[in-house]
Design a protein around this motif. Structure first.
Motif, PDB file in Angstrom:
ATOM      1  N   ALA A  93     -27.641 -28.176  41.448  1.00 19.85           N
ATOM      2  CA  ALA A  93     -29.358 -28.456  41.164  1.00 19.85           C
ATOM      3  C   ALA A  93     -29.931 -29.546  40.058  1.00 19.85           C
ATOM      4  N   LYS A  94     -28.829 -30.493  39.515  1.00 17.66           N
ATOM      5  CA  LYS A  94     -28.178 -31.722  39.407  1.00 17.66           C
ATOM      6  C   LYS A  94     -28.898 -32.550  39.739  1.00 17.66           C
ATOM      7  N   GLU A  95     -27.993 -32.166  41.244  1.00 23.13           N
ATOM      8  CA  GLU A  95     -28.305 -33.156  41.912  1.00 23.13           C
ATOM      9  C   GLU A  95     -29.861 -33.731  43.356  1.00 23.13           C
ATOM     10  N   GLY A  96     -30.539 -32.071  43.311  1.00 19.40           N
ATOM     11  CA  GLY A  96     -31.558 -32.058  43.401  1.00 19.40           C
ATOM     12  C   GLY A  96     -32.462 -30.718  44.518  1.00 19.40           C
ATOM     13  N   MET A  97     -30.796 -30.869  44.797  1.00 16.28           N
ATOM     14  CA  MET A  97     -30.704 -29.419  45.630  1.00 16.28           C
ATOM     15  C   MET A  97     -31.819 -28.368  44.978  1.00 16.28           C
ATOM     16  N   GLY A  98     -32.845 -27.694  45.694  1.00 14.27           N
ATOM     17  CA  GLY A  98     -33.663 -26.673  45.408  1.00 14.27           C
ATOM     18  C   GLY A  98     -32.568 -25.473  45.594  1.00 14.27           C
ATOM     19  N   ILE A  99     -32.906 -24.407  45.075  1.00 12.45           N
ATOM     20  CA  ILE A  99     -32.109 -23.319  44.740  1.00 12.45           C
ATOM     21  C   ILE A  99     -32.049 -21.563  45.194  1.00 12.45           C
ATOM     22  N   ILE A 100     -32.062 -20.987  45.510  1.00 14.20           N
ATOM     23  CA  ILE A 100     -33.407 -19.315  45.400  1.00 14.20           C
ATOM     24  C   ILE A 100     -31.514 -18.474  45.290  1.00 14.20           C
ATOM     25  N   VAL A 101     -32.077 -17.906  44.169  1.00 16.78           N
ATOM     26  CA  VAL A 101     -30.736 -16.499  44.269  1.00 16.78           C
ATOM     27  C   VAL A 101     -31.422 -15.211  43.980  1.00 16.78           C
ATOM     28  N   ILE A 102     -31.491 -14.496  44.823  1.00 14.12           N
ATOM     29  CA  ILE A 102     -31.603 -13.455  44.930  1.00 14.12           C
ATOM     30  C   ILE A 102     -29.739 -12.419  44.589  1.00 14.12           C
ATOM     31  N   SER A 103     -30.443 -11.960  42.899  1.00 14.65           N
ATOM     32  CA  SER A 103     -29.156 -11.159  42.690  1.00 14.65           C
ATOM     33  C   SER A 103     -29.571  -9.617  41.636  1.00 14.65           C
ATOM     34  N   SER A 104     -28.259  -8.797  41.856  1.00 14.27           N
ATOM     35  CA  SER A 104     -28.759  -7.680  41.449  1.00 14.27           C
ATOM     36  C   SER A 104     -28.986  -7.389  40.038  1.00 14.27           C
ATOM     37  N   GLU A 105     -28.052  -8.261  39.675  1.00 19.18           N
ATOM     38  CA  GLU A 105     -27.221  -8.789  38.203  1.00 19.18           C
ATOM     39  C   GLU A 105     -28.330  -8.668  37.156  1.00 19.18           C
ATOM     40  N   LEU A 106     -29.423  -8.828  36.722  1.00 13.22           N
ATOM     41  CA  LEU A 106     -30.621  -9.632  35.531  1.00 13.22           C
ATOM     42  C   LEU A 106     -29.464  -9.830  34.735  1.00 13.22           C
ATOM     43  N   GLU A 107     -28.103 -10.041  34.072  1.00 12.29           N
ATOM     44  CA  GLU A 107     -27.825 -11.195  33.476  1.00 12.29           C
ATOM     45  C   GLU A 107     -27.538 -12.537  34.443  1.00 12.29           C
TER      46      GLU A 107
END
Length: 516
Positions: free
Chosen positions: A458-472
């Protein structure tokens, strides 16, 4: 079959289940070395450890899937030898696996009774389909699973497949049940439902084994905890003697601190992915959002909410009924997946065994399967030197524990398989990465490495979508979270407003309002 019913094949009451001085070797590789554990009735005994520590191997031995190189097993004070899973079932021992295995063309009822279909009548005997269905319905109801016993297994989600394994254990009347990371594909809501079942089993005297990488789960459900490191038992005590710091430090062999939510956002105002009115009935409808360069955007929700289906539609592997998807201003809604990857969008799916990797191929072959243009020689053939270089660099960067880059992927632990899948897609240098359960089956040490990597991308500029079942996980990583319920985005949570309570309530309130 009602919960706690007896099996004619074994005693209704089971005492201690003990492993003494277990050793397991594969050639010169020692996976387990002198491991002893004792699991008592009416208690949950959790085994923890980093990837490759030997947790799953220990459970495979305890459930008859693998024969030990040395050591012994005792059940209720009697030494037993388990030559197969069926022998374990006969003794009253069942393994709920990390990766559910279903026959897609069988019904749920048929799946639950594979190998033990009930029969009626005299010769010739016939299958008692009515009785099988009735028992299947009863087992599903016992676990409060909303699963149609007549539907095909291929229509089940990963979470439903995992839950079905629990019902199969009850059908077989097994009093020792080993759960190998059963919560990996589940949301917090689904985990609590499973834990309610485990608590009831515990109260009725079942002997329960459990593997999980999630600290909160372990500290919530466990009575006893044993920690493996590099195939050896390094710590074992009752739950109240452990805290998060002791657990993590013993697992990785060094002092670790509990790191809070990331404080620095790398999100810019420049859009990199724009989704408008994306629809695929009946799974999701009119989904719209914008992802910015350097932003980590989370998708939260219950299992079956439509998060994975949305990701699949964006990536081009699921048909769209309507809507547009733009990557860096270019419409990619009609592009195939190959072109989408080349244009800079990748998708790492949740089910690595089915969609993320080829388990029969080597680590290097998996890592370079998305980089064939980079490993071609001037003659148009694959360059072995380039393959080996990319394989070695990626294994080193992602700290994949393996015997070598030519090792078959199926021989790695689940977490190390996930690292390879992750490394394969990141090797393409994408503008946008959609990560579906990126740390599923990954231990706490490896999770930290992946979190740091995601933050670095992300710091390098990539856009990231995270799907996760872990709220933490979502709370720790994301700049912004979209809550999905029944195929609709029902809430958006930003920045410091992101907490586990706020995220869970954003979709659970929708579920409560609808009567679920």
């Amino acid at each position: 079959m009602p919960l706690g019913a007896e099996s004619k094949a074994h005693d209704a009451e089971v005492g201690l289940y003990e492993a003494h001085h277990l050793v397991k070797k594969y050639g010169n590789v020692v996976v387990l070395r002198d491991v002893s554990v004792s699991m008592a009735p009416g208690r949950v005994h959790t085994i923890m450890g980093e990837n490759g520590a030997g947790k799953s191997t220990a459970f495979k031995i305890l459930s008859g899937l693998v024969r030990p190189t040395g050591g012994s097993l005792q059940l209720s004070g009697r030494e037993i030898s388990l030559a197969s899973p069926s022998a374990a079932h006969h003794a009253g021992i069942y393994l709920v696996p990390q990766e559910p295995a279903v026959m897609p063309e069988l019904s749920v009822t048929e799946t639950m009774f594979v190998g033990q279909l009930p029969t009626v009548g005299r010769l010739p005997r016939r299958i008692d389909w009515k009785g099988a269905r009735a028992r299947a319905v009863e087992a599903l109801a016992t676990l409060k699973l909303d699963i149609d016993p007549d539907q095909l297994a291929r229509n089940l989600s990963i979470a439903q497949q995992q839950q079905l394994e629990c019902a199969k254990a009850l059908l077989r009347g097994c009093r020792v049940i080993l759960f190998d990371e059963p919560t990996s594909p589940l949301t917090t809501h689904e985990v609590e439902r499973l834990f309610s079942t485990m608590r009831r089993l515990r109260s009725e005297g079942y002997t329960l084994g459990f593997i999980s990488h999630r600290m909160d789960e372990v500290l919530e459900i466990s009575d006893d905890i044993s920690i493996l490191r590099d195939g050896a038992l390094v710590d074992s005590a009752q739950k109240q003697d452990f805290d998060r710091v002791r657990l993590m430090s013993q697992m990785v062999g060094r002092e670790m601190r509990v790191i809070p939510r990331r404080q620095i956002s790398h999100a810019s105002a420049v859009p990199v992915l724009t989704v408008a009115n994306l629809t695929h009935e009946p799974r999701f409808r009119k989904v719209s959002f914008t992802l910015h360069k350097g932003e980590i955007l989370g998708l939260a929700g219950l299992v079956g909410a439509g998060r994975t289906e949305i990701a699949e539609a964006i990536f081009g592997v699921r048909q769209k009924d309507a809507g547009t998807v733009q990557l860096d201003g270019e419409d990619i809604a009609s592009c195939g997946t190959y072109d989408i990857i080349r244009k800079g969008l990748v998708y790492a799916p949740e089910d690595r065994a089915k969609h993320g990797a080829v388990l029969q191929m080597t680590i290097t072959e998996n890592l370079t399967s998305s980089l064939l243009e980079r490993v071609k020689s001037s003659m148009g053939l694959l360059s072995r030197n380039d393959e080996e270089r990319i394989g070695a660099e990626t294994v080193l960067r992602y700290r994949v524990r393996c015997a070598g880059i030519d090792q078959k992927l199926r021989q790695l632990s689940g977490g190390n398989q996930q690292k390879v899948v992750f490394g394969k897609w990141m090797g393409t240098g994408p503008k946008v990465a959609v990560l579906d359960e990126p740390t599923r089956g990954v231990d706490v040490g490896a999770k930290d490495e992946i979190y740091e990597l995601i933050d670095g991308l992300a710091k390098e500029g990539m856009g990231i979508i995270v799907i996760s079942s872990e709220l933490e996980e979502l709370v720790r990583l994301c700049d912004r979270i979209l809550s999905v319920y029944e195929g609709r985005i029902v809430a958006e949570i930003n920045g410091d407003e992101i907490t586990q309570e706020r995220v869970s309530s954003s979709y659970l309130s929708s579920a409560a309002a609808s009567g679920r």
